[in-house]
Design a protein around this motif. Structure first.
Motif, mmCIF file in Angstrom:
data_model
loop_
_atom_site.group_PDB
_atom_site.id
_atom_site.type_symbol
_atom_site.label_atom_id
_atom_site.label_comp_id
_atom_site.label_asym_id
_atom_site.label_seq_id
_atom_site.Cartn_x
_atom_site.Cartn_y
_atom_site.Cartn_z
ATOM 1 N N GLY A 14 0.779 -1.231 0.000
ATOM 2 C CA GLY A 14 0.000 0.000 0.000
ATOM 3 C C GLY A 14 0.812 1.283 0.000
ATOM 4 O O GLY A 14 0.274 2.351 0.264
ATOM 5 N N ILE A 15 2.092 1.200 -0.290
ATOM 6 C CA ILE A 15 2.907 2.412 -0.382
ATOM 7 C C ILE A 15 2.633 3.058 -1.734
ATOM 8 O O ILE A 15 2.717 2.391 -2.770
ATOM 9 C CB ILE A 15 4.404 2.086 -0.231
ATOM 10 N N PRO A 16 2.282 4.340 -1.751
ATOM 11 C CA PRO A 16 1.985 5.011 -3.023
ATOM 12 C C PRO A 16 3.184 4.998 -3.974
ATOM 13 O O PRO A 16 4.340 5.080 -3.538
ATOM 14 C CB PRO A 16 1.656 6.451 -2.605
ATOM 15 N N LEU A 17 2.897 4.883 -5.259
ATOM 16 C CA LEU A 17 3.957 4.878 -6.259
ATOM 17 C C LEU A 17 4.780 6.159 -6.208
ATOM 18 O O LEU A 17 5.984 6.127 -6.455
ATOM 19 C CB LEU A 17 3.382 4.667 -7.659
ATOM 20 N N SER A 18 4.158 7.267 -5.866
ATOM 21 C CA SER A 18 4.908 8.525 -5.767
ATOM 22 C C SER A 18 5.971 8.435 -4.673
ATOM 23 O O SER A 18 7.078 8.951 -4.834
ATOM 24 C CB SER A 18 3.963 9.693 -5.500
ATOM 25 N N THR A 24 13.385 5.968 -4.413
ATOM 26 C CA THR A 24 14.360 5.370 -5.326
ATOM 27 C C THR A 24 15.092 6.424 -6.146
ATOM 28 O O THR A 24 16.053 6.105 -6.842
ATOM 29 C CB THR A 24 13.692 4.366 -6.293
ATOM 30 N N GLY A 25 14.628 7.682 -6.077
ATOM 31 C CA GLY A 25 15.302 8.761 -6.779
ATOM 32 C C GLY A 25 15.000 8.819 -8.269
ATOM 33 O O GLY A 25 15.813 9.316 -9.051
ATOM 34 N N ILE A 26 13.826 8.298 -8.649
ATOM 35 C CA ILE A 26 13.432 8.355 -10.056
ATOM 36 C C ILE A 26 12.080 9.052 -10.173
ATOM 37 O O ILE A 26 11.358 9.213 -9.187
ATOM 38 C CB ILE A 26 13.361 6.939 -10.692
ATOM 39 N N SER A 27 11.747 9.462 -11.382
ATOM 40 C CA SER A 27 10.458 10.117 -11.592
ATOM 41 C C SER A 27 9.344 9.080 -11.556
ATOM 42 O O SER A 27 9.580 7.879 -11.742
ATOM 43 C CB SER A 27 10.448 10.837 -12.938
ATOM 44 N N ARG A 28 8.124 9.542 -11.325
ATOM 45 C CA ARG A 28 6.980 8.623 -11.341
ATOM 46 C C ARG A 28 6.829 7.988 -12.712
ATOM 47 O O ARG A 28 6.538 6.804 -12.821
ATOM 48 C CB ARG A 28 5.697 9.348 -10.935
ATOM 49 N N ARG A 29 7.041 8.757 -13.751
ATOM 50 C CA ARG A 29 6.926 8.216 -15.107
ATOM 51 C C ARG A 29 7.937 7.093 -15.333
ATOM 52 O O ARG A 29 7.600 6.050 -15.881
ATOM 53 C CB ARG A 29 7.128 9.312 -16.144
ATOM 54 N N SER A 30 9.152 7.311 -14.893
ATOM 55 C CA SER A 30 10.177 6.287 -15.032
ATOM 56 C C SER A 30 9.790 5.034 -14.247
ATOM 57 O O SER A 30 9.962 3.909 -14.725
ATOM 58 C CB SER A 30 11.527 6.823 -14.561
ATOM 59 N N LEU A 31 9.256 5.216 -13.050
ATOM 60 C CA LEU A 31 8.808 4.078 -12.248
ATOM 61 C C LEU A 31 7.706 3.314 -12.971
ATOM 62 O O LEU A 31 7.728 2.084 -13.042
ATOM 63 C CB LEU A 31 8.328 4.531 -10.869
ATOM 64 N N TYR A 32 6.743 4.027 -13.529
ATOM 65 C CA TYR A 32 5.651 3.379 -14.262
ATOM 66 C C TYR A 32 6.201 2.563 -15.434
ATOM 67 O O TYR A 32 5.763 1.441 -15.676
ATOM 68 C CB TYR A 32 4.640 4.398 -14.785
#
Length: 72
Positions: A14-18, A24-32
């Protein structure tokens, strides 16, 4: 890498992707893109995720070195 299992763990914890992206030091888009399998995670990012989710060694092996059909 077992992305389905990683995504299931993210949903379960349940930890938000943001928050994951920030830690992790990356953008949300990169994570997606990484969660969709379009880009690869760096080892440092995987270590941060493992620490954040407090994954056991077995869970890390299944997620990071397993195949899509593997289950914990």
């Amino acid at each position: 890498m077992n992305l389905k299992l990683l995504n299931a763990v993210i949903d379960e914890v349940g930890i938000p992707l943001s928050t994951i992206a920030e830690k992790t030091g990356i953008s949300r888009r990169s994570l997606y893109l990484k969660l969709a399998g379009e880009r690869e995670f760096k080892v440092s990012e995987l270590n941060t995720i493992a620490d954040l989710f407090r994954l056991t060694d077995e869970e890390k092996t299944m997620i990071f070195f397993g195949k899509q059909g593997d289950k914990i």
